[in-house]
Write a protein that holds these residues in place. Sequence first.
Motif, PDB file in Angstrom:
ATOM      1  N   ALA A 120      24.178  48.578  14.201  1.00 29.98           N
ATOM      2  CA  ALA A 120      25.324  48.745  13.309  1.00 29.98           C
ATOM      3  C   ALA A 120      26.597  48.248  13.973  1.00 29.98           C
ATOM      4  N   MET A 121      26.746  48.540  15.254  1.00 28.13           N
ATOM      5  CA  MET A 121      27.938  48.108  15.979  1.00 28.13           C
ATOM      6  C   MET A 121      27.970  46.595  16.140  1.00 28.13           C
ATOM      7  N   ARG A 122      26.801  45.970  16.306  1.00 26.97           N
ATOM      8  CA  ARG A 122      26.772  44.505  16.423  1.00 26.97           C
ATOM      9  C   ARG A 122      27.227  43.834  15.129  1.00 26.97           C
ATOM     10  N   CYS A 123      27.061  44.519  14.015  1.00 29.15           N
ATOM     11  CA  CYS A 123      27.569  43.985  12.751  1.00 29.15           C
ATOM     12  C   CYS A 123      29.028  44.377  12.531  1.00 29.15           C
ATOM     13  N   ARG A 124      29.377  45.569  12.932  1.00 25.72           N
ATOM     14  CA  ARG A 124      30.747  46.072  12.710  1.00 25.72           C
ATOM     15  C   ARG A 124      31.756  45.350  13.594  1.00 25.72           C
ATOM     16  N   ASP A 125      31.384  45.058  14.834  1.00 22.40           N
ATOM     17  CA  ASP A 125      32.250  44.391  15.800  1.00 22.40           C
ATOM     18  C   ASP A 125      31.941  42.893  15.755  1.00 22.40           C
ATOM     19  N   LYS A 126      32.872  42.099  15.223  1.00 19.80           N
ATOM     20  CA  LYS A 126      32.606  40.679  15.000  1.00 19.80           C
ATOM     21  C   LYS A 126      32.380  39.908  16.303  1.00 19.80           C
ATOM     22  N   HIS A 127      32.970  40.390  17.394  1.00 14.64           N
ATOM     23  CA  HIS A 127      32.727  39.730  18.678  1.00 14.64           C
ATOM     24  C   HIS A 127      31.289  39.953  19.127  1.00 14.64           C
ATOM     25  N   LEU A 128      30.776  41.158  18.936  1.00 12.13           N
ATOM     26  CA  LEU A 128      29.384  41.423  19.280  1.00 12.13           C
ATOM     27  C   LEU A 128      28.437  40.632  18.389  1.00 12.13           C
ATOM     28  N   THR A 129      28.812  40.465  17.127  1.00 16.46           N
ATOM     29  CA  THR A 129      28.015  39.622  16.223  1.00 16.46           C
ATOM     30  C   THR A 129      27.901  38.220  16.774  1.00 16.46           C
ATOM     31  N   ARG A 130      29.041  37.650  17.123  1.00 27.32           N
ATOM     32  CA  ARG A 130      29.063  36.275  17.629  1.00 27.32           C
ATOM     33  C   ARG A 130      28.223  36.140  18.899  1.00 27.32           C
ATOM     34  N   ALA A 131      28.329  37.108  19.794  1.00 24.16           N
ATOM     35  CA  ALA A 131      27.589  37.041  21.061  1.00 24.16           C
ATOM     36  C   ALA A 131      26.085  37.065  20.812  1.00 24.16           C
ATOM     37  N   ALA A 132      25.635  37.938  19.911  1.00 19.23           N
ATOM     38  CA  ALA A 132      24.208  38.040  19.624  1.00 19.23           C
ATOM     39  C   ALA A 132      23.685  36.774  18.960  1.00 19.23           C
ATOM     40  N   LEU A 133      24.446  36.228  18.023  1.00 21.81           N
ATOM     41  CA  LEU A 133      24.016  35.004  17.337  1.00 21.81           C
ATOM     42  C   LEU A 133      24.008  33.811  18.289  1.00 21.81           C
ATOM     43  N   LYS A 135      23.541  33.855  21.542  1.00 18.20           N
ATOM     44  CA  LYS A 135      22.414  33.991  22.470  1.00 18.20           C
ATOM     45  C   LYS A 135      21.124  33.508  21.828  1.00 18.20           C
ATOM     46  N   ALA A 136      20.978  33.721  20.511  1.00 17.75           N
ATOM     47  CA  ALA A 136      19.759  33.319  19.805  1.00 17.75           C
ATOM     48  C   ALA A 136      19.834  31.903  19.255  1.00 17.75           C
ATOM     49  N   GLY A 137      20.970  31.231  19.425  1.00 10.52           N
ATOM     50  CA  GLY A 137      21.104  29.865  18.935  1.00 10.52           C
ATOM     51  C   GLY A 137      21.257  29.759  17.435  1.00 10.52           C
ATOM     52  N   VAL A 138      21.766  30.808  16.782  1.00 14.51           N
ATOM     53  CA  VAL A 138      21.967  30.794  15.331  1.00 14.51           C
ATOM     54  C   VAL A 138      23.243  30.014  15.012  1.00 14.51           C
ATOM     55  N   PRO A 139      23.192  29.060  14.088  1.00 13.49           N
ATOM     56  CA  PRO A 139      24.382  28.254  13.762  1.00 13.49           C
ATOM     57  C   PRO A 139      25.548  29.104  13.268  1.00 13.49           C
ATOM     58  N   GLN A 140      26.721  28.892  13.889  1.00  8.12           N
ATOM     59  CA  GLN A 140      27.927  29.631  13.524  1.00  8.12           C
ATOM     60  C   GLN A 140      29.130  28.874  14.066  1.00  8.12           C
ATOM     61  N   PRO A 141      30.330  29.216  13.620  1.00  7.40           N
ATOM     62  CA  PRO A 141      31.525  28.597  14.209  1.00  7.40           C
ATOM     63  C   PRO A 141      31.688  29.025  15.665  1.00  7.40           C
ATOM     64  N   ASP A 269      16.748  34.401  10.929  1.00  5.78           N
ATOM     65  CA  ASP A 269      17.138  34.242  12.330  1.00  5.78           C
ATOM     66  C   ASP A 269      18.325  35.134  12.692  1.00  5.78           C
ATOM     67  N   ALA A 270      19.292  35.249  11.776  1.00  8.43           N
ATOM     68  CA  ALA A 270      20.478  36.064  12.050  1.00  8.43           C
ATOM     69  C   ALA A 270      20.114  37.545  12.162  1.00  8.43           C
ATOM     70  N   HIS A 271      19.281  38.026  11.246  1.00  7.62           N
ATOM     71  CA  HIS A 271      18.886  39.432  11.298  1.00  7.62           C
ATOM     72  C   HIS A 271      18.052  39.728  12.544  1.00  7.62           C
ATOM     73  N   LEU A 272      17.198  38.783  12.914  1.00  5.42           N
ATOM     74  CA  LEU A 272      16.388  38.961  14.120  1.00  5.42           C
ATOM     75  C   LEU A 272      17.280  39.007  15.356  1.00  5.42           C
ATOM     76  N   ALA A 273      18.273  38.129  15.406  1.00  3.87           N
ATOM     77  CA  ALA A 273      19.183  38.092  16.554  1.00  3.87           C
ATOM     78  C   ALA A 273      19.982  39.385  16.684  1.00  3.87           C
ATOM     79  N   LEU A 274      20.339  39.971  15.555  1.00  2.00           N
ATOM     80  CA  LEU A 274      21.131  41.200  15.567  1.00  2.00           C
ATOM     81  C   LEU A 274      20.263  42.440  15.725  1.00  2.00           C
ATOM     82  N   GLY A 275      18.960  42.288  15.599  1.00  2.37           N
ATOM     83  CA  GLY A 275      18.060  43.430  15.697  1.00  2.37           C
ATOM     84  C   GLY A 275      18.086  44.314  14.470  1.00  2.37           C
ATOM     85  N   PHE A 276      18.447  43.737  13.326  1.00  5.05           N
ATOM     86  CA  PHE A 276      18.589  44.511  12.093  1.00  5.05           C
ATOM     87  C   PHE A 276      17.245  44.573  11.382  1.00  5.05           C
TER      88      PHE A 276
END
Length: 430
Positions: A120-133, A135-141, A269-276
């Motif tokens: 939940a925190m990885r989704c709530r905190d946008k910096h943690l979201t970016r870090a997780a994505l 690390k998994a190579g998910v396309p993002q800005p 891929d995004a959900h897997l990277a975030l562990g959701f």
Amino acid sequence: MSELASESSTLSEGDDRPRLLLIGTGGQQYREYLLGSIGRHYRVHLLSTAEPTWERQHVTGWTVVDMRDTLAATELTAAARELGDDEPLAGVLAWDEARVLQAAKVAEALWLPGGDPDTAMRCRDKHLTRAALEKAGVPQPRSVLVSDVDEALATAESIGYPVVLKPRAMAASLGVVRVDSPAELKERFAFARDITIPGAWRYDQVLVEECVTGEEISVDSAVHVGEVHPMFVARKQIGYAPYFEEVGHVVDGADPLLADESITQLLHDAHLALGFTDGMTHTELMMTADGPKVIEVNARLGGDLIPYLGLRATGIDPGLAAAAVACGESPNVTPTRRLAGAVRFFYPDHDDTEIGAVDLDVDSLPTRPDRFVVLAEPGEVMSPPPKGTLFGRVAFATAVADGPRQCLDTLAAVRSALTIRAPAAAGGGR
């Protein structure tokens, strides 16, 4: 626990519907359709900050709880444990961004689905979201966390203008702004850093992100034991540049993007990277020339009536899907129709507009809207963005039709027939 809540527990004896704990509801005009649907299939116990009003007809009981402890959720957990001692709870649900982490904490304490506060925190905190994505190579800005204007200027120079400034833990595009030069960055940095809303927490840091362009969409999904079930796509309408105010959304039950394999794979891929693995998500994507990229993943149903539009356009009930996955059940996400739905939000033309009345000339409309709701109260002083970001909405309208074009035409006609009147002069008439 309130007196009526105790009485309702007795009244529900013999009722074998699953017992669901709901944390907060949000505004009636935006969320009652969800609670009404869930309340017909589940015994809902509401945790709320105040005695419920319109919610009473949809719940079997409630407990008034202090929710200011947004991180530890100590009182919420204690109330939930007490309820669970009377009769086991099947699930915990929240769709308010400020309650997502609290719901995960409570679910964790009760060993229920969705009980993963780290996710939940990885989704709530946008910096943690970016870090997780990343690390998994998910396309993002490209995104960099900065602490002050000087760091932001150096980062923007490295990324290349234009860039986007974004708060670390907000929602609904609050505080998000595009900057095209160092001068604009200095001017707008505080807007991104300092914006807040009740129930939210804020960081002093800001994200400086690559400005990716294309059509922005959102996908609401039900996630059950790691499988992502997309329900509907909303095409976002943005206004008040350089701010990213969400002024409307369009959902098409026949949208070809629902069958786009690149989007399906990106969601996986995004959900897997975030562990959701269990719950509802509202994923925002930018359809760039290089393919879709993740803007953010929110651990909740979408806001701004997007789930309502999805319900009207596809027949998929987002409230029941949310309740199902919260209780560890497989959601029903099979569409039963292919219509289109749209919403548009209306704002005053000028800052500090005192509201007397908001009128709609219904007789002049070629087609009546599905809903027209006035949000402003007489005497309120309201402004358009950026001063009135999100909270400058005086009304909204929704439309449902065979296709998006018809919906948009209806909403454009509503805007033309809408009048925001000033208060009548003291002692005089209108």
